[in-house]
Design a protein around this motif. Structure first.
Motif, mmCIF file in Angstrom:
data_model
loop_
_atom_site.group_PDB
_atom_site.id
_atom_site.type_symbol
_atom_site.label_atom_id
_atom_site.label_comp_id
_atom_site.label_asym_id
_atom_site.label_seq_id
_atom_site.Cartn_x
_atom_site.Cartn_y
_atom_site.Cartn_z
ATOM 1 N N GLN A 199 10.773 -9.036 1.082
ATOM 2 C CA GLN A 199 10.222 -8.193 0.018
ATOM 3 C C GLN A 199 8.926 -8.788 -0.524
ATOM 4 O O GLN A 199 7.923 -8.074 -0.701
ATOM 5 N N SER A 200 8.927 -10.096 -0.754
ATOM 6 C CA SER A 200 7.742 -10.757 -1.295
ATOM 7 C C SER A 200 6.558 -10.648 -0.337
ATOM 8 O O SER A 200 5.417 -10.373 -0.768
ATOM 9 N N ARG A 201 6.817 -10.850 0.957
ATOM 10 C CA ARG A 201 5.712 -10.757 1.922
ATOM 11 C C ARG A 201 5.165 -9.330 1.979
ATOM 12 O O ARG A 201 3.950 -9.133 2.038
ATOM 13 N N MET A 202 6.063 -8.329 1.946
ATOM 14 C CA MET A 202 5.590 -6.947 1.984
ATOM 15 C C MET A 202 4.786 -6.625 0.731
ATOM 16 O O MET A 202 3.752 -5.948 0.804
ATOM 17 N N GLU A 203 5.225 -7.124 -0.413
ATOM 18 C CA GLU A 203 4.469 -6.916 -1.648
ATOM 19 C C GLU A 203 3.086 -7.536 -1.549
ATOM 20 O O GLU A 203 2.084 -6.925 -1.983
ATOM 21 N N ASP A 204 3.005 -8.729 -0.980
ATOM 22 C CA ASP A 204 1.708 -9.395 -0.816
ATOM 23 C C ASP A 204 0.801 -8.592 0.113
ATOM 24 O O ASP A 204 -0.408 -8.467 -0.139
ATOM 25 N N LEU A 205 1.372 -8.048 1.189
ATOM 26 C CA LEU A 205 0.582 -7.244 2.120
ATOM 27 C C LEU A 205 0.053 -5.988 1.434
ATOM 28 O O LEU A 205 -1.119 -5.616 1.616
ATOM 29 N N LEU A 206 0.897 -5.340 0.662
ATOM 30 C CA LEU A 206 0.470 -4.124 -0.020
ATOM 31 C C LEU A 206 -0.649 -4.412 -1.006
ATOM 32 O O LEU A 206 -1.615 -3.648 -1.119
ATOM 33 N N THR A 207 -0.543 -5.530 -1.712
ATOM 34 C CA THR A 207 -1.547 -5.894 -2.704
ATOM 35 C C THR A 207 -2.875 -6.281 -2.065
ATOM 36 O O THR A 207 -3.952 -5.902 -2.537
ATOM 37 N N SER A 208 -2.778 -7.017 -0.951
ATOM 38 C CA SER A 208 -3.992 -7.578 -0.355
ATOM 39 C C SER A 208 -4.697 -6.629 0.601
ATOM 40 O O SER A 208 -5.909 -6.757 0.814
#
Length: 389
Positions: free
Chosen positions: A240-249
């Protein structure tokens, strides 16, 4: 979490031996390969140690309970232990099994490289070691490996991602009216300390890479190597954290959106889906991407029915448990189990004789037939996303 799960439902499969291999003596070495210690004396009622990695995920509870039930039906005592994804705990549990006089060990390792001293102790006591689903590495003291065709699992994941995007048809062939793309996809892989994770990723990339090369698929983050996309311990929160980072970046809603995600397991899929939903996907005009998975867990079966996850790979753990029971019984009767693969699974020092089981891509179209009609899950479990007590 429920402990009973499919143990009782798997009895028929375990009893009938629908996919059992013949217990023929076929020679060979390794820990416990011949008579000695507790194995090979032909007596029933011996102790078998079963080491599972965790009770956090429903599939490992199901595996452990099904193996235990099958061995007990065959007349053996069973010491079943779950290690809470803690390596020292699993080491201690296996040490204790050996000290209790276990005559065979069935081990689903947390870290396939961390059991060297335990395997040496097992070999010294002539205790056969069966590696369960996750290959134990860096030791010659592994006698047998029961698993699924893990490279093929990855191929199926890659194929289902392309099918969900409309590039391939339901037969895995180029669709007559194939969508041209380009499609924005992101890649996830399993835990780097799990030997299977590399097979899954390599199998998937064998299918996806040509479409990345011709730019039908685009990975906007640029993250495509295993080490970067791997999720330690298969943890949902990390995914979840990695997907959130991808969406943000990388992604701007309405401009650059995610079309598909290669997810290697249902637990990782659920973390990805949570991140996407929190970012507005699945609401209004922003459709959920095509998301793959593995393990056919009840929670993800519900997500497939609800349209939030596209697919999972069904690995029938009842059959895997049956194969482990078959292998252990062979050793305890003084024989060796028959392998159907003696070339693929090199753990470093040796190629481990293996028995590989088939897998099935499950989508909303065949979920009822594959998971419910087969007795793996009930309709109520799919509807609730939870396994019954």
């Amino acid at each position: 979490m429920a402990r009973k799960l499919w143990a009782t439902r798997g009895l028929a499969a375990l009893a009938t031996g629908a996919m059992a291999v013949s217990l023929t003596a076929c020679g060979g070495g390794g820990a416990g390969g011949g008579a000695g210690g507790g194995a090979g004396d032909g007596e029933e009622g011996g102790l078998v140690g079963v080491a599972m990695p965790t009770e956090t995920y429903e599939r490992w509870i199901a595996d452990g309970d099904a193996v235990k039930t099958g061995l007990e039906e065959a007349g053996y005592e069973v010491d079943l232990q779950f290690a809470g994804d803690n390596i020292p705990t699993q080491q201690q549990q296996i040490d204790a099994m050996i000290n209790k006089g276990a005559e065979a060990l069935i081990i689903a390792s947390i870290d396939g490289t961390a059991l060297g001293s335990q395997l040496e102790a097992a070999a010294a006591a002539d205790i056969p070691v069966i590696s369960y689903d996750r290959l134990i590495r860096d030791s010659e003291n592994v006698d047998f490996y029961v698993t699924f065709d893990n490279y093929e699992v990855g191929v199926q994941q890659g194929t289902s991602l392309l099918t969900g995007l409309g590039i391939l048809d339901e037969n895995g062939e180029e669709a007559a009216d194939a969508s041209e793309g380009p499609f924005n996809v992101e890649l996830f892989a399993g835990s780097p300390d799990d030997n299977n994770a590399g097979f899954f990723f390599d199998g998937a990339m064998s299918v996806l890479q040509p479409y990345i090369d011709d730019e039908t698929l685009v990975v906007p983050s640029g993250q495509t190597d295993f080490g970067t996309v791997a999720i330690q311990r298969w943890e949902q929160e990390r995914a979840q954290s990695r997907m959130e980072d991808l969406l943000t970046s990388t992604y701007t809603k309405g401009d650059v959106n995610v079309d598909g995600v290669l997810a290697p397991a249902d637990v990782i899929s659920r973390g990805i889906i949570t991140a996407l939903q929190n970012s507005g996907y699945g609401k209004g005009d922003l459709a959920m991407p095509v998301i793959t998975g593995q393990d056919a867990e009840a929670a993800s079966a519900k997500l497939i029915v609800d349209g939030d996850q596209y697919s999972t790979i069904f690995k029938d753990t009842r059959l895997l448990a049956e194969q482990a029971v078959t292998a252990a019984t062979a050793y305890l009767e003084g024989n060796e189990p028959e392998a159907n693969d003696t070339e693929t699974y090199d753990n470093g020092p040796i190629v481990v004789p293996s028995y590989l089981l088939p897998t099935v891509i499950v989508t909303a179209d065949n979920l009822q037939a594959e998971l419910v009609d087969s007795g793996y899950l009930t309709e109520e479990e799919v509807a609730s996303g939870q396994v019954d007590e």
